[in-house]
Design a protein around this motif. Structure first.
Motif, short mmCIF file in Angstrom:
data_model
loop_
_atom_site.label_atom_id
_atom_site.label_comp_id
_atom_site.label_asym_id
_atom_site.label_seq_id
_atom_site.Cartn_x
_atom_site.Cartn_y
_atom_site.Cartn_z
N ILE A 1 0.84 -1.21 0.00
CA ILE A 1 0.00 0.00 0.00
C ILE A 1 0.87 1.25 0.00
N SER A 2 1.89 1.26 0.82
CA SER A 2 2.80 2.41 0.87
C SER A 2 3.47 2.62 -0.48
N LYS A 3 3.90 1.52 -1.10
CA LYS A 3 4.57 1.59 -2.41
C LYS A 3 3.64 2.14 -3.48
N VAL A 4 2.40 1.65 -3.53
CA VAL A 4 1.50 2.10 -4.59
C VAL A 4 1.00 3.52 -4.35
N ARG A 5 0.91 3.95 -3.11
CA ARG A 5 0.56 5.35 -2.84
C ARG A 5 1.67 6.27 -3.36
N THR A 6 2.91 5.86 -3.13
CA THR A 6 4.04 6.63 -3.65
C THR A 6 4.00 6.67 -5.18
N LEU A 7 3.75 5.52 -5.79
CA LEU A 7 3.62 5.47 -7.25
C LEU A 7 2.48 6.36 -7.74
N ALA A 8 1.39 6.37 -7.02
CA ALA A 8 0.26 7.20 -7.41
C ALA A 8 0.66 8.67 -7.44
N HIS A 9 1.38 9.10 -6.42
CA HIS A 9 1.85 10.50 -6.42
C HIS A 9 2.77 10.76 -7.61
N GLU A 10 3.68 9.83 -7.88
CA GLU A 10 4.63 10.00 -8.99
C GLU A 10 3.93 10.05 -10.34
N LEU A 11 2.85 9.29 -10.47
CA LEU A 11 2.17 9.16 -11.76
C LEU A 11 0.94 10.04 -11.87
N ASP A 12 0.76 10.92 -10.89
CA ASP A 12 -0.35 11.87 -10.91
C ASP A 12 -1.71 11.17 -10.85
#
Length: 101
Positions: free
Chosen positions: A58-69
Protein backbone atom coordinates in the motif's frame (compact mmCIF):
# COMPACT_ATOMS: atom_id res chain seq x y z
CA UNK A 1 2.24 12.34 -15.97
CA UNK A 2 -1.41 11.91 -16.89
CA UNK A 3 -1.53 10.41 -20.40
CA UNK A 4 -5.26 10.91 -20.96
CA UNK A 5 -5.97 12.44 -24.33
CA UNK A 6 -8.69 15.02 -24.75
CA UNK A 7 -11.79 13.31 -26.10
CA UNK A 8 -14.52 14.95 -28.16
CA UNK A 9 -17.42 12.71 -27.10
CA UNK A 10 -18.62 10.43 -24.34
CA UNK A 11 -18.32 7.49 -26.73
CA UNK A 12 -14.65 8.29 -27.26
CA UNK A 13 -14.11 8.48 -23.50
CA UNK A 14 -15.80 5.11 -23.04
CA UNK A 15 -13.83 3.56 -25.88
CA UNK A 16 -10.56 4.67 -24.31
CA UNK A 17 -11.68 3.35 -20.92
CA UNK A 18 -12.54 -0.01 -22.52
CA UNK A 19 -9.01 -0.28 -23.94
CA UNK A 20 -7.51 0.51 -20.54
CA UNK A 21 -9.83 -1.96 -18.77
CA UNK A 22 -8.59 -4.76 -21.04
CA UNK A 23 -5.00 -3.92 -20.09
CA UNK A 24 -5.84 -3.70 -16.38
CA UNK A 25 -7.60 -7.08 -16.39
CA UNK A 26 -4.67 -8.66 -18.24
CA UNK A 27 -2.28 -7.28 -15.62
CA UNK A 28 -4.52 -8.50 -12.78
CA UNK A 29 -4.49 -11.96 -14.35
CA UNK A 30 -0.70 -11.86 -14.58
CA UNK A 31 -0.41 -10.66 -10.97
CA UNK A 32 -2.78 -13.44 -9.91
CA UNK A 33 -0.51 -16.04 -11.46
CA UNK A 34 2.33 -14.85 -9.26
CA UNK A 35 0.08 -14.75 -6.20
CA UNK A 36 -0.85 -18.39 -6.73
CA UNK A 37 2.82 -19.31 -7.09
CA UNK A 38 3.59 -17.52 -3.83
CA UNK A 39 1.29 -19.93 -1.98
CA UNK A 40 3.85 -22.69 -2.57
CA UNK A 41 6.47 -20.83 -0.57
CA UNK A 42 4.37 -19.93 2.45
CA UNK A 43 4.28 -22.22 5.46
CA UNK A 44 1.12 -20.97 7.19
CA UNK A 45 -2.07 -19.00 6.65
CA UNK A 46 -0.47 -16.17 8.62
CA UNK A 47 2.26 -16.10 5.97
CA UNK A 48 -0.47 -15.81 3.32
CA UNK A 49 -2.26 -12.97 5.12
CA UNK A 50 1.04 -11.11 5.79
CA UNK A 51 -0.39 -7.80 7.07
CA UNK A 52 3.03 -6.15 7.14
CA UNK A 53 3.55 -7.02 3.47
CA UNK A 54 0.11 -5.63 2.65
CA UNK A 55 1.05 -2.32 4.24
CA UNK A 56 4.38 -2.29 2.36
CA UNK A 57 2.51 -2.71 -0.92
CA UNK A 58 0.00 0.00 0.00
CA UNK A 59 2.80 2.41 0.87
CA UNK A 60 4.57 1.59 -2.41
CA UNK A 61 1.50 2.10 -4.59
CA UNK A 62 0.56 5.35 -2.84
CA UNK A 63 4.04 6.63 -3.65
CA UNK A 64 3.62 5.47 -7.25
CA UNK A 65 0.26 7.20 -7.41
CA UNK A 66 1.85 10.50 -6.42
CA UNK A 67 4.63 10.00 -8.99
CA UNK A 68 2.17 9.16 -11.76
CA UNK A 69 -0.35 11.87 -10.91
CA UNK A 70 -3.04 9.38 -9.85
CA UNK A 71 -5.36 9.83 -6.89
CA UNK A 72 -3.55 8.00 -4.04
CA UNK A 73 -6.80 7.37 -2.14
CA UNK A 74 -8.38 5.70 -5.18
CA UNK A 75 -5.23 3.66 -5.81
CA UNK A 76 -5.14 2.54 -2.18
CA UNK A 77 -8.82 1.56 -2.19
CA UNK A 78 -8.39 -0.44 -5.40
CA UNK A 79 -5.28 -2.18 -4.09
CA UNK A 80 -6.83 -3.01 -0.72
CA UNK A 81 -9.80 -4.62 -2.48
CA UNK A 82 -7.54 -6.47 -4.93
CA UNK A 83 -5.15 -7.67 -2.23
CA UNK A 84 -8.04 -8.86 -0.06
CA UNK A 85 -9.48 -10.87 -2.95
CA UNK A 86 -6.06 -12.30 -3.82
CA UNK A 87 -5.44 -13.27 -0.19
CA UNK A 88 -8.74 -15.16 -0.17
CA UNK A 89 -7.79 -16.96 -3.39
CA UNK A 90 -4.30 -17.67 -2.09
CA UNK A 91 -5.71 -19.10 1.15
CA UNK A 92 -7.72 -21.59 -0.91
CA UNK A 93 -4.63 -22.46 -2.96
CA UNK A 94 -2.47 -22.76 0.16
CA UNK A 95 -5.03 -25.05 1.82
CA UNK A 96 -5.11 -27.21 -1.30
CA UNK A 97 -1.33 -27.47 -1.37
CA UNK A 98 -0.96 -28.25 2.32
CA UNK A 99 -3.72 -30.88 2.27
CA UNK A 100 -1.86 -32.73 -0.51
CA UNK A 101 1.41 -33.03 1.39
Amino acid sequence: MNKAVTCSSLEEVRSNIDVIDRKIVALIAERGGFVMQAARFKKSTDDVKAPQRVEQVISKVRTLAHELDANPDVVEAVYRAMISAFINAELVEHASLTSNT
